[in-house]
Design an enzyme around this catalytic site. Structure first.
Site, PDB file in Angstrom:
ATOM      1  N   LYS A  22       0.813  -1.145   0.070  1.00 43.22           N
ATOM      2  CA  LYS A  22      -0.135   0.079   0.059  1.00 43.22           C
ATOM      3  C   LYS A  22       0.780   0.991  -0.247  1.00 43.22           C
ATOM      4  CE  LYS A  22      -1.656   1.461   4.301  1.00 43.22           C
ATOM      5  NZ  LYS A  22      -1.409   2.762   4.533  1.00 43.22           N
ATOM      6  N   ASN A  23       1.908   1.165   0.943  1.00 42.96           N
ATOM      7  CA  ASN A  23       2.724   2.620   0.821  1.00 42.96           C
ATOM      8  C   ASN A  23       3.478   2.822  -0.160  1.00 42.96           C
ATOM      9  OD1 ASN A  23       1.152   3.148   3.374  1.00 42.96           O
ATOM     10  ND2 ASN A  23       2.577   2.505   4.909  1.00 42.96           N
ATOM     11  N   ARG A  94      -3.861  10.816   4.700  1.00 45.20           N
ATOM     12  CA  ARG A  94      -2.818  11.718   4.763  1.00 45.20           C
ATOM     13  C   ARG A  94      -1.549  11.593   3.631  1.00 45.20           C
ATOM     14  NH1 ARG A  94       0.783  14.553   8.368  1.00 45.20           N
ATOM     15  NH2 ARG A  94       2.844  14.102   7.851  1.00 45.20           N
ATOM     16  N   CYS A 118      -4.362  12.901  12.902  1.00 41.31           N
ATOM     17  CA  CYS A 118      -5.115  11.712  12.696  1.00 41.31           C
ATOM     18  C   CYS A 118      -4.973  10.802  14.246  1.00 41.31           C
ATOM     19  CB  CYS A 118      -4.634  10.663  11.672  1.00 41.31           C
ATOM     20  SG  CYS A 118      -2.734  10.275  11.873  1.00 41.31           S
ATOM     21  N   ARG A 123       1.207  14.502  13.542  1.00 35.21           N
ATOM     22  CA  ARG A 123       1.682  14.033  11.954  1.00 35.21           C
ATOM     23  C   ARG A 123       1.777  15.583  11.212  1.00 35.21           C
ATOM     24  NH1 ARG A 123      -0.820   8.789   9.474  1.00 35.21           N
ATOM     25  NH2 ARG A 123       1.140   8.780   8.535  1.00 35.21           N
ATOM     26  N   LEU A 127       8.560  18.902   8.022  1.00 39.64           N
ATOM     27  CA  LEU A 127       9.898  18.436   7.396  1.00 39.64           C
ATOM     28  C   LEU A 127       9.930  18.378   5.773  1.00 39.64           C
ATOM     29  CD1 LEU A 127      10.334  15.418   9.727  1.00 39.64           C
ATOM     30  CD2 LEU A 127      11.831  17.312   9.651  1.00 39.64           C
ATOM     31  N   ASP A 308       4.546   0.226  12.178  1.00 43.24           N
ATOM     32  CA  ASP A 308       3.154  -0.282  11.337  1.00 43.24           C
ATOM     33  C   ASP A 308       3.075  -1.684  11.868  1.00 43.24           C
ATOM     34  OD1 ASP A 308       2.939   2.094  10.428  1.00 43.24           O
ATOM     35  OD2 ASP A 308       3.634   1.554   8.478  1.00 43.24           O
ATOM     36  N   ARG A 400      -8.715  -0.102   4.298  1.00 44.78           N
ATOM     37  CA  ARG A 400      -7.642   0.772   3.764  1.00 44.78           C
ATOM     38  C   ARG A 400      -6.341   0.055   3.380  1.00 44.78           C
ATOM     39  NH1 ARG A 400      -6.619   5.824   7.276  1.00 44.78           N
ATOM     40  NH2 ARG A 400      -5.322   6.053   5.796  1.00 44.78           N
TER      41      ARG A 400
HETATM   42  N1  EPU Z   1       6.760  13.998  11.216  1.00 43.50           N
HETATM   43  C1  EPU Z   1       6.920  15.389  11.461  1.00 43.50           C
HETATM   44  N2  EPU Z   1       6.982  16.383  10.609  1.00 43.50           N
HETATM   45  C2  EPU Z   1       6.853  16.081   9.315  1.00 43.50           C
HETATM   46  C3  EPU Z   1       6.700  14.546   8.808  1.00 43.50           C
HETATM   47  C4  EPU Z   1       6.894  13.707  10.020  1.00 43.50           C
HETATM   48  O1  EPU Z   1       7.163  15.660  12.775  1.00 43.50           O
HETATM   49  O2  EPU Z   1       6.772  16.870   8.260  1.00 43.50           O
HETATM   50  C5  EPU Z   1       6.753  12.992  12.300  1.00 43.50           C
HETATM   51  C6  EPU Z   1       5.413  12.353  12.279  1.00 43.50           C
HETATM   52  O3  EPU Z   1       4.375  13.139  12.917  1.00 43.50           O
HETATM   53  C7  EPU Z   1       5.590  11.124  12.880  1.00 43.50           C
HETATM   54  C8  EPU Z   1       7.189  10.831  12.359  1.00 43.50           C
HETATM   55  O4  EPU Z   1       7.676  12.004  11.943  1.00 43.50           O
HETATM   56  O5  EPU Z   1       5.892  11.040  14.206  1.00 43.50           O
HETATM   57  C9  EPU Z   1       7.096   9.838  11.098  1.00 43.50           C
HETATM   58  O6  EPU Z   1       6.449  10.358  10.186  1.00 43.50           O
HETATM   59  P1  EPU Z   1       6.852   9.771   8.730  1.00 43.50           P
HETATM   60  O7  EPU Z   1       6.703  11.274   7.940  1.00 43.50           O
HETATM   61  O8  EPU Z   1       7.937   8.980   8.450  1.00 43.50           O
HETATM   62  O9  EPU Z   1       5.230   9.116   8.119  1.00 43.50           O
HETATM   63  P2  EPU Z   1       4.470   9.284   6.928  1.00 43.50           P
HETATM   64  O10 EPU Z   1       5.404   9.391   5.895  1.00 43.50           O
HETATM   65  O11 EPU Z   1       3.512  10.203   7.388  1.00 43.50           O
HETATM   66  C10 EPU Z   1       4.495   6.759   6.505  1.00 43.50           C
HETATM   67  C11 EPU Z   1       3.442   5.697   6.428  1.00 43.50           C
HETATM   68  C12 EPU Z   1       3.029   5.277   7.645  1.00 43.50           C
HETATM   69  C13 EPU Z   1       4.173   4.680   8.555  1.00 43.50           C
HETATM   70  C14 EPU Z   1       4.908   5.761   8.643  1.00 43.50           C
HETATM   71  C15 EPU Z   1       6.377   5.330   9.536  1.00 43.50           C
HETATM   72  C16 EPU Z   1       2.670   6.024   4.090  1.00 43.50           C
HETATM   73  C17 EPU Z   1       1.661   6.445   3.348  1.00 43.50           C
HETATM   74  N3  EPU Z   1       2.449   5.961   5.429  1.00 43.50           N
HETATM   75  O12 EPU Z   1       3.801   7.652   6.993  1.00 43.50           O
HETATM   76  O13 EPU Z   1       2.130   4.071   7.441  1.00 43.50           O
HETATM   77  O14 EPU Z   1       3.633   4.367   9.757  1.00 43.50           O
HETATM   78  O15 EPU Z   1       5.599   6.109   7.474  1.00 43.50           O
HETATM   79  O16 EPU Z   1       6.801   4.282   9.064  1.00 43.50           O
HETATM   80  O17 EPU Z   1       3.615   5.564   3.563  1.00 43.50           O
HETATM   81  C18 EPU Z   1       0.409   2.535   7.919  1.00 43.50           C
HETATM   82  O18 EPU Z   1       0.505   2.392   6.752  1.00 43.50           O
HETATM   83  O19 EPU Z   1      -0.543   2.241   8.870  1.00 43.50           O
HETATM   84  C19 EPU Z   1       0.786   4.032   8.349  1.00 43.50           C
HETATM   85  C20 EPU Z   1       0.377   4.875   9.175  1.00 43.50           C
END
Ligand code: EPU
Length: 422
Positions: A22-23, A94, A118, A123, A127, A308, A400
């Site tokens: 998915k991701n 997201r 969420c 989130r 960054l 995850d 999802r």
């Molecule tokens: N964060 C910040 N600022 C930012 C971006 C992230 O503070 O600008 C923080 C987030 O709040 C969080 C941490 O950094 O605490 C990690 O966030 P990351 O950006 O790495 O996660 P993401 O890209 O939003 C993806 C996956 C998530 C998975 C995370 C961590 C996708 C679509 N989603 O999210 O998947 O948990 O990486 O590996 O790729 C799931 O599939 O259930 C899911 C939540």
């Protein structure tokens, strides 16, 4: 709204085919915005999140079709109809924020609704924003939307992420493919989904090095072409189903499974007394006698133990012999499954980002509420190992991220059905 009823039973046996990630798919699809030629993804999972991304890309003017066999064809050959990603779609998922980098790269401007918080945490997108600003973008927040522009186009830059964010890395890598000059992204995320994105972008003609390491270097090019790309195996679906025989006993082969996708997770399974073996077609997981042993877990960016899989691992630890400590370091609020597991007789104490789980001999079936995607599936795993019937309510979260979950589990002997609870 549908519910899933799981009745605990004995050892599981059989095979489960693992779908495309998915991701990975959710970042590969927006990559189509970078090219005027078609992008064909094979092995795409059939999930509601993929439908949401399809809807979002279509709302921008891309032509996207999904086939029954898991093929997604996407193309943005014409001028896009808009560069605005509306709140109504973005709020559902997201990952919608992954259109920001490609839109900026191609159109030099974009308006993307902030996804908001969420269930698992705040989130934010700081960054993503600071990295794109380092590449010359001007970004301001107005009316809940990020208004981003890069007059004259994005420029390569050297930038270090404060945290190895998966989404920020994906946005920057996509944006940098069409920027002027070279971008060096330091402290980049190393997740397999990013490696998969880079492999696809390279087929499209992008010049990128260092994927899978903390420094990714992208040399901007004038244009990208189309490509055909198979989506990498879903390591989270893989890990989730590896836990089914671990929690119930039995022997299950996960078709398409690869150790390199779930290394840290396999180490924990091994320490818990669950055997994992590579086969010609994937991975075989077996637990024969007795209860598993308690193990401690700390979630970390890849190659560490994935956040995850934390909820699912907690379900296993609820039935282990001894006490385990699970520390969640990625999201600040990702223990909502704990009180639900406690409804099933689990002994869990949560203090901030740490959960202490004392295993019990047997969980007991109960009505429970799914609060997010991974929490939902952890309750199903717990239900498989519990005495009696577990009713998991609000399972739309599950759709999802897990395709045909009942069918896949029934095929290995689980007693699971979906009911429409109007
Ligand atoms: N964060 C910040 N600022 C930012 C971006 C992230 O503070 O600008 C923080 C987030 O709040 C969080 C941490 O950094 O605490 C990690 O966030 P990351 O950006 O790495 O996660 P993401 O890209 O939003 C993806 C996956 C998530 C998975 C995370 C961590 C996708 C679509 N989603 O999210 O998947 O948990 O990486 O590996 O790729 C799931 O599939 O259930 C899911 C939540």
């Amino acid at each position: 709204m549908d519910s899933i009823i799981v009745t605990g039973n004995g050892p599981l046996k059989g095979q489960i085919p693992i779908a495309g990630a998915k991701n990975a798919c959710l970042t590969l699809m927006p990559a189509t915005l970078l090219s005027e030629e078609p992008l064909t993804l094979t092995n795409a999972p059939r999930l509601s999140d993929i439908k949401t991304m399809t809807e979002l890309l279509q709302s921008l003017g891309a032509e996207v079709t999904s086939m029954q066999d898991g093929q997604v064809q996407a193309m943005s050959s014409h001028n896009l109809s808009t560069t605005r990603a509306e709140y109504d779609i973005v709020r559902k998922m997201r990952a919608s924020n992954l259109v920001l980098g490609p839109l900026l790269a191609r159109e030099h401007h974009a308006e993307v609704s902030l996804p908001g918080g969420c269930a698992i945490g705040a989130r934010p997108m700081d960054l993503h924003i600071t990295a794109l600003e380092a590449m010359g973008a001007e970004i301001e927040l107005k009316d809940g939307y990020l208004h981003a522009k890069a007059p004259g186009g994005l420029k390569g830059a050297v930038h270090e992420l404060r945290f190895a964010s998966v989404g920020a890395t994906e946005n920057v890598v996509m944006a940098a493919t069409l920027a002027k000059g070279t971008t060096v992204l330091k402290n980049a995320a190393r997740e397999p989904e990013i490696v998969d994105l880079v492999h696809c972008l390279r087929k499209m003609g992008a010049q990128i090095d260092g994927e899978g390491t903390s420094t990714i270097t992208i040399q901007g090019v004038d244009r990208l072409s189309g490509a055909t790309h198979p989506v990498v195996t879903d390591r989270i679906e893989l890990g989730t189903y590896m836990l089914a025989p671990a929690i119930c006993g039995g022997e299950v082969e996960l078709l398409g499974g690869r150790i390199d996708l779930v290394g840290a997770f396999c180490e924990k399974l091994d320490a818990a007394g669950v055997s994992v073996e590579e086969t010609d077609s994937g991975l075989k997981v077996a637990r024969k006698n007795g209860r598993v042993r308690a193990v401690d877990v700390v979630t970390e960016p890849f190659p560490g133990f994935p956040t995850d899989l934390q909820a699912q691992m907690m379900a296993l630890m609820c039935t282990a012999e001894g006490t385990s400590v699970l520390e969640e370091r990625i999201f600040e609020n990702r223990f909502m499954h704990a009180p639900e597991l406690m409804r099933m007789g689990a002994e869990i104490e949560v203090h901030g980002g740490t959960a202490t789980v004392t295993g019990v001999e047997k969980l007991k079936g109960a009505p429970v509420m799914a609060t997010d995607l991974r929490a939902s599936v952890s309750l199903i795993l717990a239900g498989l190992a519990a005495e009696g019937e577990t009713i998991v309510n609000r399972v739309y979260h599950l759709d999802r991220g897990y395709e045909r979950v009942e069918e896949k589990l029934r095929n290995i002997g689980a007693r699971i059905e979906r009911v429409n609870a109007e």
